[in-house]
Design a protein around this motif. Structure first.
Motif, mmCIF file in Angstrom:
data_model
loop_
_atom_site.group_PDB
_atom_site.id
_atom_site.type_symbol
_atom_site.label_atom_id
_atom_site.label_comp_id
_atom_site.label_asym_id
_atom_site.label_seq_id
_atom_site.Cartn_x
_atom_site.Cartn_y
_atom_site.Cartn_z
ATOM 1 N N PHE A 93 0.826 -1.225 0.000
ATOM 2 C CA PHE A 93 0.000 0.000 0.000
ATOM 3 C C PHE A 93 0.852 1.264 0.000
ATOM 4 C CE2 PHE A 93 -3.417 -2.852 1.491
ATOM 5 C CZ PHE A 93 -4.382 -2.493 0.564
ATOM 6 N N LEU A 94 2.030 1.218 0.594
ATOM 7 C CA LEU A 94 2.899 2.394 0.559
ATOM 8 C C LEU A 94 3.487 2.600 -0.832
ATOM 9 C CD1 LEU A 94 4.824 2.188 3.969
ATOM 10 C CD2 LEU A 94 3.109 3.864 3.289
ATOM 11 N N SER A 95 3.730 1.533 -1.578
ATOM 12 C CA SER A 95 4.343 1.655 -2.890
ATOM 13 C C SER A 95 3.382 2.237 -3.922
ATOM 14 C CB SER A 95 4.865 0.302 -3.373
ATOM 15 O OG SER A 95 3.775 -0.583 -3.561
ATOM 16 N N ASN A 96 2.088 1.932 -3.869
ATOM 17 C CA ASN A 96 1.156 2.477 -4.862
ATOM 18 C C ASN A 96 0.484 3.762 -4.388
ATOM 19 O OD1 ASN A 96 -0.783 1.604 -3.048
ATOM 20 N ND2 ASN A 96 -1.651 0.062 -4.409
ATOM 21 N N GLY A 97 0.742 4.242 -3.193
ATOM 22 C CA GLY A 97 0.226 5.520 -2.707
ATOM 23 C C GLY A 97 -1.137 5.444 -2.054
ATOM 24 N N ALA A 98 -1.684 4.283 -1.873
ATOM 25 C CA ALA A 98 -3.004 4.159 -1.244
ATOM 26 C C ALA A 98 -2.923 4.434 0.243
ATOM 27 C CB ALA A 98 -3.563 2.756 -1.473
ATOM 28 N N MET A 99 -1.747 4.298 0.829
ATOM 29 C CA MET A 99 -1.590 4.541 2.246
ATOM 30 C C MET A 99 -0.382 5.444 2.461
ATOM 31 S SD MET A 99 -1.198 1.775 5.355
ATOM 32 C CE MET A 99 0.533 1.384 5.220
ATOM 33 N N VAL A 100 -0.532 6.424 3.363
ATOM 34 C CA VAL A 100 0.545 7.359 3.663
ATOM 35 C C VAL A 100 0.805 7.258 5.153
ATOM 36 C CG1 VAL A 100 1.234 9.784 3.607
ATOM 37 C CG2 VAL A 100 -0.281 8.877 1.835
#
Length: 191
Positions: free
Chosen positions: A140-147
């Motif tokens: 999720f951090l790699s595709n930007g869905a989670m920060v």
């Protein structure tokens, strides 16, 4: 003098060199009377013969005549007691059979339980491998869905106030809504 011996002397019969049965020399039951003792040469006088005593004849015992009773009817208590004993025996056999079946079921269930516990362990290990939190976080951090949260995103919850209840708008529907309306109506009537 040779005839006089001590009374506590013992004669032993031996088999080889071991003594196995001591025999005590016994004194005569009575000492000879003066008439029987003759100095020098002892002579024994013959004892007079005893006549056998005649016992009176006994009459043979006469057995009393006994009348045999005819067989009477069987007592009802005997029949009831017999059926009670048979019922207890039947219940004992049936309960023993049920106990044997229950023990067999318990053994089977324990073996099933151990098999299911083994299967649970393997499935739990597979489940933990599927949901690896670090892999999910990286995805999720790699595709930007989670920060990742920053310092300004911290939220504090204040619990210093009293307890309060908030009713939602949908709470007045269904069975709970009907009960609330009936409660309100009764409060209005009583006040």
């Amino acid at each position: 003098m040779a005839r006089e011996r001590r009374s506590d002397t013992r004669r032993y019969r031996t088999n080889g060199s071991a003594a196995y049965q001591p025999e005590f020399e016994q004194e005569p039951a009575r000492s000879p009377s003066r008439r029987e003792q003759v100095r020098g040469n002892t002579v024994r006088r013959p004892e007079p013969r005893r006549r056998p005593q005649v016992r009176p004849r006994r009459r043979p015992a006469v057995r009393p005549s006994i009348e045999v009773r005819t067989q009477s009817a069987v007592a009802p208590f005997t029949i009831v007691g017999l059926f009670a004993v048979l019922a207890c025996a039947w219940l004992l056999v049936v309960s023993t059979a049920q106990l044997a079946v229950a023990n067999n079921d318990i053994v089977e269930l324990r073996s099933q339980l151990s098999d299911l516990q083994d299967e649970n362990r393997t499935l739990q290990a597979k489940y933990e491998l599927v949901f690896d939190l670090e892999a999910i976080e990286k995805q999720f951090l790699s595709n930007g869905a989670m920060v990742r949260p920053g310092a300004g995103q911290t939220v504090y919850l204040d619990l210093s106030g009293g307890d309060s209840v908030v009713y939602y708008e949908g709470a007045g529907e269904g069975l709970s809504g009907l009960l609330q309306k009936a409660e309100m109506f009764l409060k209005d009537l009583l006040s």
